[in-house]
Scaffold this motif. Structure first.
Motif, short mmCIF file in Angstrom:
data_model
loop_
_atom_site.label_atom_id
_atom_site.label_comp_id
_atom_site.label_asym_id
_atom_site.label_seq_id
_atom_site.Cartn_x
_atom_site.Cartn_y
_atom_site.Cartn_z
N GLU D 51 40.11 38.71 44.60
CA GLU D 51 40.98 37.56 44.86
C GLU D 51 40.49 36.32 44.09
O GLU D 51 41.30 35.53 43.59
CB GLU D 51 41.02 37.29 46.38
N ASP D 78 42.77 45.90 44.01
CA ASP D 78 42.86 44.44 44.15
C ASP D 78 42.84 43.77 42.79
O ASP D 78 43.59 42.82 42.53
CB ASP D 78 41.69 43.91 44.98
N ALA D 82 45.67 41.41 41.09
CA ALA D 82 45.40 40.05 40.63
C ALA D 82 45.84 39.84 39.18
O ALA D 82 46.17 38.72 38.77
CB ALA D 82 43.91 39.75 40.77
#
Ligand SMILES: [Mg+2]
Ligand SMILES: [Mg+2]
Ligand SMILES: [Mg+2]
Ligand SMILES: [Mg+2]
Ligand SMILES: [Mg+2]
Ligand SMILES: [Mg+2]
Ligand SMILES: [Mg+2]
Ligand SMILES: [Mg+2]
Ligand SMILES: [Mg+2]
Ligand SMILES: [Mg+2]
Ligand SMILES: [Mg+2]
Ligand SMILES: [Mg+2]
Ligand SMILES: [Mg+2]
Ligand SMILES: [Mg+2]
Ligand SMILES: [Mg+2]
Ligand SMILES: [Mg+2]
Ligand SMILES: [Mg+2]
Ligand SMILES: [Mg+2]
Ligand SMILES: [Mg+2]
Ligand SMILES: [Mg+2]
Ligand SMILES: [Mg+2]
Ligand SMILES: [Mg+2]
Ligand SMILES: [Mg+2]
Ligand SMILES: [Mg+2]
Ligand SMILES: [Mg+2]
Ligand SMILES: [Mg+2]
Ligand SMILES: [Mg+2]
Ligand SMILES: [Mg+2]
Ligand SMILES: [Mg+2]
Ligand SMILES: [Mg+2]
Ligand SMILES: [Mg+2]
Lengths: 354, 354, 354, 354, 354
Positions: D51, D78, D82
Motif C-alpha cells: 500500500e 497487493d 497498487a
C-alpha cells in the motif's frame, strides 16, 4: 592431392584495381578469337591485338570475343581499355580463384563462373575459371587456357539453324552459361559412379585404403560444393536483374538453367549424405571385423588355456602324486578334457559366437 | 543397388529445347488416352495420333489427355505442336530425372512430379516421373509407362457422382496431384514398417548384415527426401500463383494437399532421425558385445595363466627342489590354486564382470 | 514399442472430403455433451443426436459441444451438416494422425491439436487428437475417447467465478487451448525425471540395457517434437488471424499461451541435447571399461607368460643341462622370477596402468 | 546434479492469471525497498506494505521499488493492485522458471530476465529470475531473494555523479538490464577457465572421471544457452518497441547492451564448440591408450608363446626323442630361441610398434 | 595454448561509457601519427598531444590520425573530446575484445575490426583490434600497438599516384578496411598449408600427437570464425548505410571488399569441413591399426596355444601312457603339429587376415 588454397595473399596491400594474376602461370600467349554473326552471315577469325576489338564492339551484328588466357596483364589491360571495363572487373578476371558471382555495371553485366571436368586418372575434379561480360552487342569470355565446353555452341553458331543466330548477345551469354552449368552434370555422374564403386567395395570387403578413398571424395565434394552453391545465387541474381541488356525471352531460358543449378546442388548434397553414410558403414564394418578377430582368439584361448593348465598339473614332478600311478588316469583325463572342450563349445554356441 | 544418378549429361551441349529422352528406354509405343467429360456425358477412348488431340483441346467439356510413355520424341513433338507447348517444357517432360517444380506459362501451368511405389522384394522405393499440363479446358498428363495411381480418379469420373464431373480442369489437375501425393503415404508406411522391423532386430540380436540394412534405408531416405521436399515448394507455388486457370474453390483443396506434403516431409525427417538413432544403437551394441567377448577372455586367462605358471614351476627338473619331496606338497598346492582361483572369482564378482 | 506410422494410406484414391477414420477403432458410441452458459446460467447435458445441436448453435449464450469419439462416420457427417462444416474439415477431424494446424473458414476457425499424457508404466508418451471449431457463439471440441485435461475448465465454468462465464466463445476456445498446452508440461517433467534417472545410472554403472533406454527416450523425443513444433505455428497463426471471431482481449491471452509453447519447445530441444550427451557419455564409458578389462588381461599375461616360459625351459628333459644339477639353481630362479615380476610391476605403475 | 526441470505443471488447469509460485520455497518475508530520487535528492528506505508504494508511483522524481522475494502471493497481489498490473504479468513474475521476454502493456513495459552466478565449488551456474516493470516514473524489480548484481547501481545512484540521477526511469531500467547482462561475462570467464583446465587435463592425462566433467560442462552450456539466447530477442524487441516510455537517448545505450548479448551468445557457442572438440579429443585419446595396451600384450605374447611351445616340446617324455641326448641341444636351443625373439623384435620395430 | 576469454567482466557494474582497458597492458606511450594530404601536398608527422588534432580535424585536405595504443585512458579521453566522440564509442575502442561491428553516429561512422597474423612458430593466429572512425574530412584509426598491415597504404599515399590522394576520407577508410580484410588471406593460406601437412601425416602415419594437432587447428578455426563472420555483416551494413559520409564511388569498392569477406568465410568453412574429415580419417586409422595388432596376436596365439597344449599332454608324468613308448610317436606328433599349424595358416589366409 589438390591444393586447398591459392596465393590470393599476393594481392594484399595493392591498390584496388591493380592487376595481379593468381593462378597457374602459362607460357603460350593469350589468343583473342572473334565470332561475328547476324542471322545471314558468320565470320570467325583470330585478332592480333586488343585494339582490333574496337571496330566490332558495337553492332551491327553480334560479336563474341573468346579469349584464351588471363596471364598476360598488359593484354588484359588493353582489352579493358577497348571495352571501358572497370579496373575492379579486370582485377577479378585475372584472379582465377574468384568466387562465382554476377555484377551489374552501367553498360555491361559481369559474371565469374567455374568450368568443371572430371579427371578419371586421379578421380578428382579440375576447375577452370570463366568470366563473361555481356554488353549490348557483344559477349566477352575469358578462360584460363584453350579448351572448353563451348565447342557445341560454336558448332550451332556455324550451322545457323535454331534460335541462336537470330537472337541478341544476351541469348549467346545464356547459351554459354547453360553449357558451363551442363558441364557439372558429367562431373557429378563420374563422381557418382566412383562413389557407388566405393560403396560396393565397402559392402564386399573394406581395405585400409578405403578410408583414404572416402576422405578423398569428401574433400572433392567440399571443394565442388564451394563452386556450385554460388551458381544458384548468380542465376537468381541474373533473373532479378532489371537490365535492358536482358530481354524477356531470355528470362524464360534463365529459369531453365536455374532448374539445372538446383538439380546440381541437390545432387552434390545427396552425394555428400551418401559419403557420410559410407563412413559410418566403414567404421561399423571395422568394428565388426575386430569383433570377429577377438572371438576367434577368445574361443581358442578359452578352450586351450584351461586344458594346458590341467596338462601342466600332471607334468609336475612331485614325489607323492597318487594319480600318476593309477591305471586309468590318462584315459580318464582325456575324457575329462574332451568334456571340458565340448562344454566350452556348447557355451560358445549358446552365445552365438560360433 | 539403385543407381544414384542418371545420364543427364547426354544433354550437355544441345541447344535449349532439344528433346533428349533421359530415362529407361522402352519398347512399346506411346499411348494417348482421352477422357472427355461434362456433368452429363463422359467419353473415353484411345487416340491414334497427336493430331487427334486438337478437336478436344478447347471446350466444350473438359478433356484429360493421359499419355503413357515419353520415350518417342516425334510423338512428343507432335503433342507439343498440338498444344503450343514451349520447347523447354517438352525438354523437361522427356527428362525423367527432373526435379519436381511448377512453372506458369501464358496459357497453361506446367508441373513435374514423382509418383512413388514401394517394392517390397528389394525393400526399396521406385519412382516414376509424371508431368501435368493444366490448360483452360484440358489436362495433359505424361507418365513413363502404363500403370499409375490414377485408377480411382478414372473410376470417380465414370461414376459421375461427387464434385469431380461438375468442376473445371483445375479441379481435375488437383485430384491427380492429390492422388500422387497420397501415393507417398503408402510408401512411407512400408518403409516405416521395415525400419521398425530393423529396430526390433537390433534390440534383439544385431548381425553383421544389420549394418548394410541400416545403410540401405538411409540411402532410400536420402533419395526419397530429394523427391519429397520440392513438393512443398511446388504446392505453395501453386497456391501463390494468381492464375485465371485456378479457381478460388480449388484453392481450398490445394491447402488440403499442402497439409499432406507437410505431413509427408515430417514423416521422412522422423524416419531419418530414427535411422540415425538405430546406427547409434547398433554401434553401441557392437561395443557391448566386444566388451563381453573380452571379459570372457580376460577372466579365463587371468585365472589360468598364473595357475599354469605354478604348475610349470613344479614341472621343472632341478635336482635340488625340496618341495618335490615333501609329503603334503601336492595337496597343499591344489589348495593354494583353488584359493587363487577363488580370489580371482571374487575380484571379478566385485568388478561386476560376472 | 509404439508404432511409428498409422494407416494414412487408407485414404489414397478417395475423393477429397471422403470421411475415413484413421486411428484406433473403438466400441462405445460417440457422446455429444453440451454445456450452455451465460454469466447467470449454466446448463449441462448430453445430447441424443447431432440434430439436437442446431437449436443451441446460435446464441443467446455460449454453447460448448464436447464430443467424445470420432470413429462413427455417420454421426460426424450429421454434426458437419448441423454446423455447415466443410467436408475437408470433417475429413481432418476423423484422421487422428493429422498434424496440428489452424485454418480459417468463413464462419469458423478450425484447429487440430494433440493432447499428451505420460504413461509411467512404459515410460512413454501417449497422444490423443483434439479438434476445435470456434464459431461466433459456440465451440465444438472433438476427442478420440472420453477422458481429457478439460475437467478444470468444466469446474471453472460451473463455479461461475472469474472471467470465463462472462466472456465469449473465443475465450472458451483459448482456455481449452491453454489446458492442452499445459498438458505438455507434466509430460515433459516426467520425461525429464526419467532422463535424469538414466543420467545417474550411466554415471554410476551403465548396463547393456542402458543403450535401449537411451534409444527409447530419443525416439519418444523425436515423436514428441513432431507434435510440439507445429503448436508454435498454430498459435502465432491464431495471433495473426484478423478474424472477427477473435476479440482483442483474447489476443493478450494468446500471447501468454504462445510463451508456453516456446517454453515447451525449448525444453524438448534441451532434453534432446541432454540425451545426445548421454549417448556420448555412455559410449565413452563403454570404451573406458573395455580399457580396464584389457589392462587386467595385459598385466596378468605380461607378468606370467614370460615366467611360464622360464619354468618351461627348466622342465625340458635334455640330458646335458648343467643348471639342473647346480645347488642354488632353484632358489636363484625364484629370485630372478620375483625380480622380473617386480620390474613389470614398476613398469605398469609408471604407465599408470595400476 | 542440477534439476533439469521444475514443477511448471502445478499450473495446469488453473485459470489464466491465477498466481502459483514456481521455484524454491523460502522462509523470510518479502522486502520492498524504495529508492526515490531526482537530480538533487535521494531517499532510500524499506516499505512496510504494498500500500505504501502508491504515493511514490507517479512523480515527481523517479522511484525504484526493489522487491526481494516472489513467494508470498498475497504481497504480490497487493503490489499488482497498487500498480494496476495485468494478472498474466503477476503470474509470470511468480513463475521463476519463465523464459526471458519483453512485453508491452498500455502503461508499462514488462521484462523477465535471468541473473547468473558461477558457483566455483560445484563448478556450475546458478540462476535467479529478475522481473522488471518500467512505468513512466517508476521501475519495479522483482528477484527471488536478497542479494544481486545491482549494488554498483545503488552506489552510483547515491553518488549522484554521472548521467544516472539526471535521467528518467527508462535509463534506470537500462542500467539494471546492463548490470544483469554484464553478470554473464563473469560466469562465462569462470566456465572458460574450467574448460581450459579440462582441456589441459585431457591433453596431459585423461582419467575416467574426465568424461563426467565433459558431460557436466556440456549440460551447463545447454542450460546457460537456454537462458542467453532469448536475451538477444528481448533487447532487439526493446529496440524496436516504439513506446513513449523509452526516450531516444536510451536507444543508443540499448544498442550497446545489444552488443554485449551478441558477444555473450558468441562466447557460449564458442565454448560449446570447444567442448564438443574436447569430447573428440578424449575419445581418440582413449582409443590411443587402448592401442598402446594391446601392443604391449601382443608383443609379450607373440614373443613368448612360441618360445614356450618350443620349451614344451622338449619337456615331453617320449622314449624316442633323439635331440634330448645330443650334447649341444640345449645351448643350440637357447641360440634358436634368442634368434626367434630377436626376429620378433625386429618385426615389431619395423611395424613401429616399439 | 591461447586464452579462450579475456577479463571483460572487469567492466561489470561500471557506468556505461566508463573507460576500462581490456587487453594486454603495455609500457610504451600512445603515439598519434598524422598524415595530412590533398592531391598536391602530403604532410606526415607525430603529434605531441590530442589537443594538436583539433586544427586538422576539419578540412581543407584529408587527415588520417593513426593512433598506436589504446591503453592510456587519459589520452583516449582527450582524443574523444577533440573529436566529440560518444563515451560508448571510446569504451568500445579500449575494449580490445570487442566483436567487429559498424555503428552510425550523427557526424561519424564507427567501426571495430580485427587485424590477423599467422605466427608460424606456434602455428596459431594472433589478432589485434583496430577501430576506425570516419568523419567528413578525417579518419581516426586505433590499434593496440605499433606495427600493422597499413604500410602499403602509407606508401601509396606518399607516392601520390592512383586514386587515393584525389578522393575523400571515405575512400581512405575503405582502403584501410580492404588492407585489413586482405590480411586474412595470408593467415588462411598459412593455416591451409598446415592443415594439408597434417592431412599428409595422417595418411602416411598418424602419431598420438596428431590428435592434439587436429584439436589445435579446430580450436584456431573456431576462434578465427568468430572474428570473420561479423565482417560480412559489417560490410553489408556499410553498404546499406545511407550516410552522406559515403560517396557513391566508394560504394562500388565496398562491393569488392564484400566479395573478399565472402571468400574468406567460404574458406574458413571449407577448412573446418576438411578438419572434421581429418578427425574421421584419424579415428578410422586408429581402429585399423588396432585391428592389425589384434590380428597378429590372434594368429600367433591361435597357432601356438593348441600346440603348446599338445606338448603339455606328452609332458605329463603318468605311469601308463602307451604313446610315450611307441617308436614313431615323436616324429608323428611333429607331423600332426605341422599339419595343425598349416591348417590354421590356410584358415587365416581364407579369412584374409594374412
Ligand atoms: Mg583489393
Ligand atoms: Mg581454375
Ligand atoms: Mg542446361
Ligand atoms: Mg575450386
Ligand atoms: Mg528444363
Ligand atoms: Mg552419424
Ligand atoms: Mg539445356
Ligand atoms: Mg522415374
Ligand atoms: Mg491427399
Ligand atoms: Mg528419384
Ligand atoms: Mg485434410
Ligand atoms: Mg550421434
Ligand atoms: Mg484427400
Ligand atoms: Mg503423434
Ligand atoms: Mg491420438
Ligand atoms: Mg498455459
Ligand atoms: Mg504467462
Ligand atoms: Mg556428439
Ligand atoms: Mg495458464
Ligand atoms: Mg535456468
Ligand atoms: Mg532462478
Ligand atoms: Mg554491459
Ligand atoms: Mg559498447
Ligand atoms: Mg564424433
Ligand atoms: Mg557497460
Ligand atoms: Mg587483440
Ligand atoms: Mg581486398
Ligand atoms: Mg579473437
Ligand atoms: Mg574483386
Ligand atoms: Mg565430430
Ligand atoms: Mg562424421
Amino acid at each position: 592431392m589438390k591444393k586447398l588454397l591459392h596465393k590470393t595473399s599476393l594481392k594484399a596491400g595493392k591498390a584496388p584495381g591493380t592487376l595481379v594474376h593468381i593462378g597457374k602461370q602459362r607460357a603460350e600467349p593469350i589468343h583473342i578469337n572473334l565470332i561475328h554473326y547476324d542471322p545471314e552471315h558468320l565470320n570467325q577469325r583470330q585478332l592480333a591485338s586488343a585494339e582490333e576489338c574496337r571496330p566490332h564492339r558495337d553492332g551491327p551484328g553480334i560479336s563474341w570475343f573468346d579469349i584464351d588466357g588471363v596471364h598476360q596483364l598488359d593484354v588484359l589491360q588493353d582489352i579493358g581499355a577497348a571495352f571501358d571495363l572497370h579496373p575492379l572487373v579486370l582485377e577479378d578476371i585475372v584472379n582465377t580463384t574468384h568466387r562465382p558471382k554476377v555484377e551489374s555495371f552501367d553498360n555491361y553485366l559481369f559474371m565469374v563462373l567455374k568450368m568443371s571436368q572430371f579427371d578419371s586418372s586421379s578421380a578428382s575434379v579440375t576447375t577452370e575459371q570463366v568470366s563473361l561480360i555481356l554488353g549490348p552487342d557483344y559477349v566477352l569470355s575469358f578462360q584460363e587456357q584453350k579448351g572448353d565446353v563451348f565447342d557445341s555452341v560454336r558448332q550451332r553458331l556455324r550451322n545457323g539453324k535454331g534460335r541462336l543466330r537470330k537472337m541478341g548477345a544476351d541469348y549467346l551469354a545464356y547459351v554459354l552459361l547453360d553449357s558451363l552449368v551442363d558441364s557439372y552434370f558429367a562431373v557429378l555422374e563420374s563422381l557418382g559412379e566412383e562413389i557407388e564403386r566405393l560403396e560396393e567395395d565397402i559392402i564386399a570387403r573394406p581395405t585400409p585404403d578405403t578410408q583414404s578413398r572416402i576422405h578423398h571424395f569428401k574433400r572433392e565434394m567440399i571443394l565442388l560444393r564451394k563452386a556450385v552453391w554460388p551458381l544458384r545465387e548468380l542465376i537468381s541474381g541474373l533473373q532479378r536483374e532489371e537490365s535492358p541488356l536482358l530481354s524477356d525471352t531470355t528470362g524464360i531460358f534463365l529459369r531453365d538453367v536455374y532448374d539445372h543449378t538446383i538439380q546440381i546442388i541437390d545432387t552434390v548434397e545427396t552425394l555428400r549424405d551418401i559419403l557420410s553414410g559410407l563412413l559410418d558403414l566403414y567404421m561399423s564394418s571395422i568394428s565388426n571385423r575386430m569383433n570377429e578377430v577377438m572371438k576367434v582368439l577368445t574361443i581358442i584361448a578359452t578352450i586351450f588355456i584351461p586344458l594346458t593348465f590341467v596338462a601342466g598339473i600332471y607334468g609336475m614332478n612331485f614325489e607323492y602324486m597318487p594319480e600318476l600311478h593309477w591305471r586309468w588316469s590318462y584315459p580318464l583325463l582325456w575324457l575329462g578334457m574332451i568334456l571340458m572342450a565340448g562344454g566350452m563349445f556348447i557355451f560358445f554356441k549358446r552365445k552365438q559366437w560360433l
